[in-house]
Motif scaffolding. Sequence first.
Motif, PDB file in Angstrom:
ATOM      1  N   SER A  75      27.537  82.520  60.764  1.00  0.00           N
ATOM      2  CA  SER A  75      28.832  81.571  60.644  1.00  0.00           C
ATOM      3  C   SER A  75      29.858  82.491  60.106  1.00  0.00           C
ATOM      4  O   SER A  75      30.072  83.309  59.618  1.00  0.00           O
ATOM      5  CB  SER A  75      28.192  80.667  59.334  1.00  0.00           C
ATOM      6  OG  SER A  75      28.275  81.439  58.238  1.00  0.00           O
ATOM      7  N   CYS A 119      25.387  67.862  69.357  1.00  0.00           N
ATOM      8  CA  CYS A 119      24.049  68.049  69.219  1.00  0.00           C
ATOM      9  C   CYS A 119      23.398  68.174  70.858  1.00  0.00           C
ATOM     10  O   CYS A 119      22.694  69.261  71.147  1.00  0.00           O
ATOM     11  CB  CYS A 119      23.226  67.151  68.600  1.00  0.00           C
ATOM     12  SG  CYS A 119      23.670  67.191  66.895  1.00  0.00           S
ATOM     13  N   GLN A 141      30.325  76.676  61.760  1.00  0.00           N
ATOM     14  CA  GLN A 141      28.947  75.922  61.168  1.00  0.00           C
ATOM     15  C   GLN A 141      28.417  74.580  61.605  1.00  0.00           C
ATOM     16  O   GLN A 141      27.186  74.412  61.629  1.00  0.00           O
ATOM     17  CB  GLN A 141      29.685  75.508  59.439  1.00  0.00           C
ATOM     18  CG  GLN A 141      29.508  76.872  58.639  1.00  0.00           C
ATOM     19  CD  GLN A 141      31.005  77.574  58.774  1.00  0.00           C
ATOM     20  OE1 GLN A 141      31.648  77.359  59.607  1.00  0.00           O
ATOM     21  NE2 GLN A 141      31.247  78.165  57.594  1.00  0.00           N
ATOM     22  N   GLU A 142      29.354  73.690  62.195  1.00  0.00           N
ATOM     23  CA  GLU A 142      28.830  72.546  62.751  1.00  0.00           C
ATOM     24  C   GLU A 142      27.948  72.608  63.856  1.00  0.00           C
ATOM     25  O   GLU A 142      26.954  71.944  64.235  1.00  0.00           O
ATOM     26  CB  GLU A 142      30.002  71.523  63.081  1.00  0.00           C
ATOM     27  CG  GLU A 142      30.946  71.961  64.177  1.00  0.00           C
ATOM     28  CD  GLU A 142      32.176  72.728  63.681  1.00  0.00           C
ATOM     29  OE1 GLU A 142      33.168  72.658  64.485  1.00  0.00           O
ATOM     30  OE2 GLU A 142      32.239  73.163  62.528  1.00  0.00           O
ATOM     31  N   ARG A 148      24.786  73.563  62.583  1.00  0.00           N
ATOM     32  CA  ARG A 148      23.929  72.407  61.961  1.00  0.00           C
ATOM     33  C   ARG A 148      23.564  71.547  63.180  1.00  0.00           C
ATOM     34  O   ARG A 148      22.427  70.869  62.823  1.00  0.00           O
ATOM     35  CB  ARG A 148      24.914  71.531  61.266  1.00  0.00           C
ATOM     36  CG  ARG A 148      25.213  72.156  60.009  1.00  0.00           C
ATOM     37  CD  ARG A 148      26.542  71.823  59.222  1.00  0.00           C
ATOM     38  NE  ARG A 148      26.858  70.300  59.164  1.00  0.00           N
ATOM     39  CZ  ARG A 148      27.972  69.867  58.869  1.00  0.00           C
ATOM     40  NH1 ARG A 148      29.131  70.691  58.644  1.00  0.00           N
ATOM     41  NH2 ARG A 148      28.263  68.607  58.785  1.00  0.00           N
ATOM     42  N   PHE A 169      22.622  65.621  60.243  1.00  0.00           N
ATOM     43  CA  PHE A 169      23.835  66.444  60.611  1.00  0.00           C
ATOM     44  C   PHE A 169      24.574  66.734  59.099  1.00  0.00           C
ATOM     45  O   PHE A 169      24.967  67.738  58.918  1.00  0.00           O
ATOM     46  CB  PHE A 169      24.675  66.076  61.649  1.00  0.00           C
ATOM     47  CG  PHE A 169      25.915  66.988  62.040  1.00  0.00           C
ATOM     48  CD1 PHE A 169      25.718  68.064  62.794  1.00  0.00           C
ATOM     49  CD2 PHE A 169      27.052  66.684  61.592  1.00  0.00           C
ATOM     50  CE1 PHE A 169      26.710  68.897  62.977  1.00  0.00           C
ATOM     51  CE2 PHE A 169      28.252  67.438  61.796  1.00  0.00           C
ATOM     52  CZ  PHE A 169      28.130  68.604  62.698  1.00  0.00           C
ATOM     53  N   TRP A 170      24.785  65.728  58.484  1.00  0.00           N
ATOM     54  CA  TRP A 170      25.851  65.730  57.407  1.00  0.00           C
ATOM     55  C   TRP A 170      25.133  66.114  56.101  1.00  0.00           C
ATOM     56  O   TRP A 170      25.747  66.309  55.143  1.00  0.00           O
ATOM     57  CB  TRP A 170      26.505  64.265  57.013  1.00  0.00           C
ATOM     58  CG  TRP A 170      27.160  63.784  58.235  1.00  0.00           C
ATOM     59  CD1 TRP A 170      26.948  62.781  59.159  1.00  0.00           C
ATOM     60  CD2 TRP A 170      28.251  64.604  58.857  1.00  0.00           C
ATOM     61  NE1 TRP A 170      27.996  62.809  60.039  1.00  0.00           N
ATOM     62  CE2 TRP A 170      28.809  63.831  60.035  1.00  0.00           C
ATOM     63  CE3 TRP A 170      29.109  65.828  58.290  1.00  0.00           C
ATOM     64  CZ2 TRP A 170      29.990  64.319  60.820  1.00  0.00           C
ATOM     65  CZ3 TRP A 170      30.437  66.277  59.138  1.00  0.00           C
ATOM     66  CH2 TRP A 170      30.598  65.363  60.330  1.00  0.00           C
ATOM     67  N   LEU A 202      23.393  69.012  55.920  1.00  0.00           N
ATOM     68  CA  LEU A 202      23.071  70.354  55.876  1.00  0.00           C
ATOM     69  C   LEU A 202      24.048  71.259  55.868  1.00  0.00           C
ATOM     70  O   LEU A 202      25.388  70.742  56.208  1.00  0.00           O
ATOM     71  CB  LEU A 202      22.655  70.826  57.377  1.00  0.00           C
ATOM     72  CG  LEU A 202      21.226  70.176  57.817  1.00  0.00           C
ATOM     73  CD1 LEU A 202      21.299  70.418  59.731  1.00  0.00           C
ATOM     74  CD2 LEU A 202      20.021  70.785  57.376  1.00  0.00           C
ATOM     75  N   ASP A 203      24.200  72.329  54.922  1.00  0.00           N
ATOM     76  CA  ASP A 203      25.193  73.037  54.484  1.00  0.00           C
ATOM     77  C   ASP A 203      25.134  74.321  55.101  1.00  0.00           C
ATOM     78  O   ASP A 203      23.935  74.844  55.052  1.00  0.00           O
ATOM     79  CB  ASP A 203      25.363  73.143  52.945  1.00  0.00           C
ATOM     80  CG  ASP A 203      25.955  71.829  52.510  1.00  0.00           C
ATOM     81  OD1 ASP A 203      26.650  71.051  53.241  1.00  0.00           O
ATOM     82  OD2 ASP A 203      25.587  71.687  51.254  1.00  0.00           O
ATOM     83  N   VAL A 204      26.163  74.899  55.577  1.00  0.00           N
ATOM     84  CA  VAL A 204      26.116  76.361  56.163  1.00  0.00           C
ATOM     85  C   VAL A 204      27.010  77.209  55.327  1.00  0.00           C
ATOM     86  O   VAL A 204      28.330  76.676  55.633  1.00  0.00           O
ATOM     87  CB  VAL A 204      26.052  76.380  57.661  1.00  0.00           C
ATOM     88  CG1 VAL A 204      25.886  77.807  58.078  1.00  0.00           C
ATOM     89  CG2 VAL A 204      25.009  75.336  58.197  1.00  0.00           C
ATOM     90  N   THR A 214      21.490  82.342  60.614  1.00  0.00           N
ATOM     91  CA  THR A 214      20.473  81.521  60.758  1.00  0.00           C
ATOM     92  C   THR A 214      19.679  81.995  62.112  1.00  0.00           C
ATOM     93  O   THR A 214      20.396  82.486  63.060  1.00  0.00           O
ATOM     94  CB  THR A 214      21.077  80.022  60.983  1.00  0.00           C
ATOM     95  OG1 THR A 214      21.526  79.403  60.164  1.00  0.00           O
ATOM     96  CG2 THR A 214      19.969  79.107  61.430  1.00  0.00           C
TER      97      THR A 214
END
Length: 194
Positions: free
Chosen positions: A9, A118, A141-142, A145, A159-160, A162-164, A170
């Motif tokens: 990220s 996605c 980040q998205e 996710r 999706f909402w 998950l925090d990165v 990852t």
Amino acid sequence: MTSRITLISPAMNRSLREARFDDGASLDPRGTARAESLAGSLRAADQVLVSPTTRCRETASALGLAAVEEPELAGLDMGRWRGLTLDEVMIREPDAMMSWLTDPDAMSHGGESVRALCERAARWLEAAAEFEGRTIAVVEQEFIRALAVTILDAPGPAFWRLDVRPLTATELSGHAGRWNLQLGRVLSPEAADR
């Protein structure tokens, strides 16, 4: 054949700090310094890719990575909300924002839906599975996710949840149809030894 992918990220910038939809802002001085301090800390890779966004390209450069820009790795297209903060959109278009935050098919902003992101991430992952070797990709980040939601076959609204964090890794290992996922390893100078 097992593929290994490390998703990095981007480092911190003003947009991330202000919860602003990407506006093309550069890394801030602390973000650049932190990324530069980690140069050489990643295992060697057979290919290094980067999202076309400014902060991803600058992060890759600060990490000392000679990355190839990959348009498929772009962040979520936020349409007319690009450059606005979450609070600004919530004040201007509260119903549209709430729809977007709860419905993965919503395109209230005139850009890309979470589901479309996605699906794009899944297509990229399917193609990446054909590459034998280690890949490093510096991505928004998205995008990370979206890959996590896809790999876990989670419902779109996950999706909402998950925090990165900035400058985390990852790790994906596996092949098409079966991936293992390690989320959010903090990058450190010692990481190259792993």
